[in-house]
Design a protein around this motif. Sequence first.
Motif, PDB file in Angstrom:
ATOM      1  N   VAL A  69       0.882  -1.198   0.131  1.00 39.67           N
ATOM      2  CA  VAL A  69      -0.071   0.020  -0.114  1.00 39.67           C
ATOM      3  C   VAL A  69       1.001   1.198   0.066  1.00 39.67           C
ATOM      4  O   VAL A  69       0.577   2.009  -0.760  1.00 39.67           O
ATOM      5  CB  VAL A  69      -1.046   0.017   1.368  1.00 39.67           C
ATOM      6  N   GLU A  70       1.851   1.343   0.640  1.00 37.39           N
ATOM      7  CA  GLU A  70       2.858   2.309   0.731  1.00 37.39           C
ATOM      8  C   GLU A  70       3.446   2.475  -0.661  1.00 37.39           C
ATOM      9  O   GLU A  70       3.401   3.664  -1.350  1.00 37.39           O
ATOM     10  CB  GLU A  70       3.876   2.204   1.794  1.00 37.39           C
ATOM     11  N   ARG A  71       3.790   1.663  -1.163  1.00 35.57           N
ATOM     12  CA  ARG A  71       4.314   1.817  -2.730  1.00 35.57           C
ATOM     13  C   ARG A  71       3.273   2.374  -3.521  1.00 35.57           C
ATOM     14  O   ARG A  71       3.569   3.077  -4.333  1.00 35.57           O
ATOM     15  CB  ARG A  71       4.807   0.307  -3.285  1.00 35.57           C
ATOM     16  N   VAL A  72       1.993   1.915  -3.503  1.00 37.70           N
ATOM     17  CA  VAL A  72       0.968   2.401  -4.276  1.00 37.70           C
ATOM     18  C   VAL A  72       0.675   4.035  -4.141  1.00 37.70           C
ATOM     19  O   VAL A  72       0.562   4.682  -4.891  1.00 37.70           O
ATOM     20  CB  VAL A  72      -0.326   1.368  -4.088  1.00 37.70           C
ATOM     21  N   MET A  73       0.760   4.047  -2.679  1.00 38.66           N
ATOM     22  CA  MET A  73       0.336   5.306  -2.436  1.00 38.66           C
ATOM     23  C   MET A  73       1.466   6.601  -2.762  1.00 38.66           C
ATOM     24  O   MET A  73       1.208   7.575  -3.270  1.00 38.66           O
ATOM     25  CB  MET A  73       0.116   5.622  -1.078  1.00 38.66           C
ATOM     26  N   ALA A  74       2.708   6.026  -2.768  1.00 36.77           N
ATOM     27  CA  ALA A  74       3.909   6.820  -3.172  1.00 36.77           C
ATOM     28  C   ALA A  74       3.755   7.256  -4.503  1.00 36.77           C
ATOM     29  O   ALA A  74       3.990   8.422  -5.109  1.00 36.77           O
ATOM     30  CB  ALA A  74       5.008   6.443  -2.799  1.00 36.77           C
ATOM     31  N   ARG A  75       3.400   6.292  -5.444  1.00 41.89           N
ATOM     32  CA  ARG A  75       3.330   6.368  -6.911  1.00 41.89           C
ATOM     33  C   ARG A  75       1.804   7.127  -7.177  1.00 41.89           C
ATOM     34  O   ARG A  75       2.082   8.168  -8.114  1.00 41.89           O
ATOM     35  CB  ARG A  75       3.315   5.114  -7.737  1.00 41.89           C
ATOM     36  N   LEU A  76       0.932   6.840  -6.566  1.00 42.92           N
ATOM     37  CA  LEU A  76      -0.228   7.425  -6.976  1.00 42.92           C
ATOM     38  C   LEU A  76      -0.258   9.081  -6.819  1.00 42.92           C
ATOM     39  O   LEU A  76      -1.006   9.917  -7.536  1.00 42.92           O
ATOM     40  CB  LEU A  76      -1.682   6.927  -6.159  1.00 42.92           C
ATOM     41  N   PHE A  77       0.495   9.421  -5.489  1.00 43.13           N
ATOM     42  CA  PHE A  77       0.361  10.817  -5.233  1.00 43.13           C
ATOM     43  C   PHE A  77       1.961  11.558  -5.602  1.00 43.13           C
ATOM     44  O   PHE A  77       2.180  12.790  -5.269  1.00 43.13           O
ATOM     45  CB  PHE A  77       0.249  11.174  -3.730  1.00 43.13           C
ATOM     46  N   ASP A  78       2.667  10.830  -6.211  1.00 42.75           N
ATOM     47  CA  ASP A  78       3.994  11.040  -6.463  1.00 42.75           C
ATOM     48  C   ASP A  78       4.808  11.802  -5.403  1.00 42.75           C
ATOM     49  O   ASP A  78       5.324  12.903  -5.273  1.00 42.75           O
ATOM     50  CB  ASP A  78       4.124  12.137  -7.811  1.00 42.75           C
ATOM     51  N   GLU A  79       4.751  11.002  -4.421  1.00 40.45           N
ATOM     52  CA  GLU A  79       5.265  11.355  -3.062  1.00 40.45           C
ATOM     53  C   GLU A  79       6.922  10.918  -3.138  1.00 40.45           C
ATOM     54  O   GLU A  79       7.097   9.826  -3.175  1.00 40.45           O
ATOM     55  CB  GLU A  79       4.663  10.904  -1.852  1.00 40.45           C
ATOM     56  N   HIS A  80       7.676  11.807  -3.005  1.00 46.81           N
ATOM     57  CA  HIS A  80       9.032  11.796  -2.979  1.00 46.81           C
ATOM     58  C   HIS A  80       9.858  11.607  -1.687  1.00 46.81           C
ATOM     59  O   HIS A  80      10.978  11.422  -1.473  1.00 46.81           O
ATOM     60  CB  HIS A  80       9.692  12.678  -3.920  1.00 46.81           C
ATOM     61  N   THR A  81       9.180  11.798  -0.565  1.00 44.32           N
ATOM     62  CA  THR A  81       9.728  11.922   0.932  1.00 44.32           C
ATOM     63  C   THR A  81       9.962  10.516   1.115  1.00 44.32           C
ATOM     64  O   THR A  81       9.308   9.637   0.830  1.00 44.32           O
ATOM     65  CB  THR A  81       8.472  12.273   2.056  1.00 44.32           C
ATOM     66  N   PRO A  82      11.479  10.050   1.513  1.00 37.65           N
ATOM     67  CA  PRO A  82      11.848   8.732   1.570  1.00 37.65           C
ATOM     68  C   PRO A  82      11.217   8.133   2.755  1.00 37.65           C
ATOM     69  O   PRO A  82      10.829   8.466   3.880  1.00 37.65           O
ATOM     70  CB  PRO A  82      13.223   8.778   1.761  1.00 37.65           C
ATOM     71  N   ALA A 108       2.556   9.925 -10.511  1.00 36.51           N
ATOM     72  CA  ALA A 108       3.871   9.454 -10.788  1.00 36.51           C
ATOM     73  C   ALA A 108       4.102   8.765 -12.071  1.00 36.51           C
ATOM     74  O   ALA A 108       4.794   9.105 -12.820  1.00 36.51           O
ATOM     75  CB  ALA A 108       4.319   8.320  -9.891  1.00 36.51           C
ATOM     76  N   TRP A 109       2.731   8.199 -12.491  1.00 39.87           N
ATOM     77  CA  TRP A 109       2.958   7.915 -13.935  1.00 39.87           C
ATOM     78  C   TRP A 109       2.779   8.896 -14.951  1.00 39.87           C
ATOM     79  O   TRP A 109       3.540   9.104 -15.737  1.00 39.87           O
ATOM     80  CB  TRP A 109       1.608   6.867 -14.248  1.00 39.87           C
ATOM     81  N   ALA A 110       2.112  10.083 -14.685  1.00 40.83           N
ATOM     82  CA  ALA A 110       2.068  11.087 -15.635  1.00 40.83           C
ATOM     83  C   ALA A 110       3.694  11.838 -15.487  1.00 40.83           C
ATOM     84  O   ALA A 110       3.961  12.296 -16.477  1.00 40.83           O
ATOM     85  CB  ALA A 110       1.117  12.235 -15.040  1.00 40.83           C
ATOM     86  N   ALA A 111       4.163  11.866 -14.311  1.00 45.09           N
ATOM     87  CA  ALA A 111       5.586  12.557 -14.083  1.00 45.09           C
ATOM     88  C   ALA A 111       6.533  11.539 -14.555  1.00 45.09           C
ATOM     89  O   ALA A 111       7.726  11.928 -14.574  1.00 45.09           O
ATOM     90  CB  ALA A 111       5.765  12.847 -12.645  1.00 45.09           C
TER      91      ALA A 111
END
Length: 348
Positions: free
Chosen positions: A149-162, A216-219
């Motif tokens: 879920v963390e991986r999906v959310m990081a990509r869905l919202f393009d979250e770059h905080t490690p 993230a897909w868009a970016a």
Amino acid sequence: MREMAKAADLLEWYDRHARDLPWRVRPAARANGVVADPYRVWLSEIMLQQTTVAAVKSYFQTFTARWPTVQDLAAARDEDVMAAWAGLGYYARARNLLKCARVVADEHGGLFPADHATLLTLPGVGAYTAAAVSAIAFDLPEVVVDGNVERVMARLFDEHTPLPAAKPILTQHAASLTPDTRPGDYAQAVMDLGATICTPKRPACGLCPWRRNCAAWAAGTAPELPKKSPKKKKPVRLGIAYLARRVDGAMLLERRPDKGLLGGMLGWPGSEWDDAPAEAPPIRAEWKTVAGEARHTFTHFHLRLTVRTALVPMDRQPTRGEFLTRDEFSPADLPTVMRKAFDLAQGA
């Protein structure tokens, strides 16, 4: 409305592509009124902690065939459960599994509580497991966040905080999408999406039901997310394992203390695990050193075991442990690191 549409898109995908798992009630069956068994949901979630689905399947089937209800598990002998768990690793989970089963059987009438707060009072149940049981077993709208879920959310919202610093942010994103309708199916759907489509490497974005909403897909950044802070290098510890065989074939083993690594598990008597382990033979014998090392990696360190073997007479008594006959001992009952030591000795 936008979040509701995202949840609906994912649930439509899940209805067609849900993984077939031995602990899961498939979406069509849930739609027809089949209710998930909280015991099976809880057992699978404990087993899946830091362990792959592929590794867990056979263990889950063995456990549920032998102990089909939480009352059956609560009445089991500690050593039988620890032996059945051998090889799954992270053995504190097995000890807490028994403690939890007994609390549920003795204090909750054999019924798992549904609410998140009460589930958190059970031994070995943390925030993730409580949320997963509440959502999947009782269809309550809890926010379920695992690595997928963390991986999906990081990509869905393009979250770059490690990670791990990003965990609260990703949990907030997950909460914003968790629906009141079919929250149990939704929780499993996000995990399935991460396990089968939004994978760590080479995500199959072309097949993703959330692609048109994925920042993230868009970016073009999906493959590099989630970011992770550099891991600290694990130290190496050394140890000695003593494998003594009696002339009748019995093997000298000891049960480790309940607390600590491999707590409650059978193993070979040995030294401390440190930088320069001192000799600690459990019985007087002519010890021979086996060529090579038994190597194993724990969460916080790498272990390298020197293996020593000896054949001892019937009348010689150990200072630690006890001899188990061929009928009483099976290598399969050993934790992985101890089985590696046994295999090394057998190979020699």
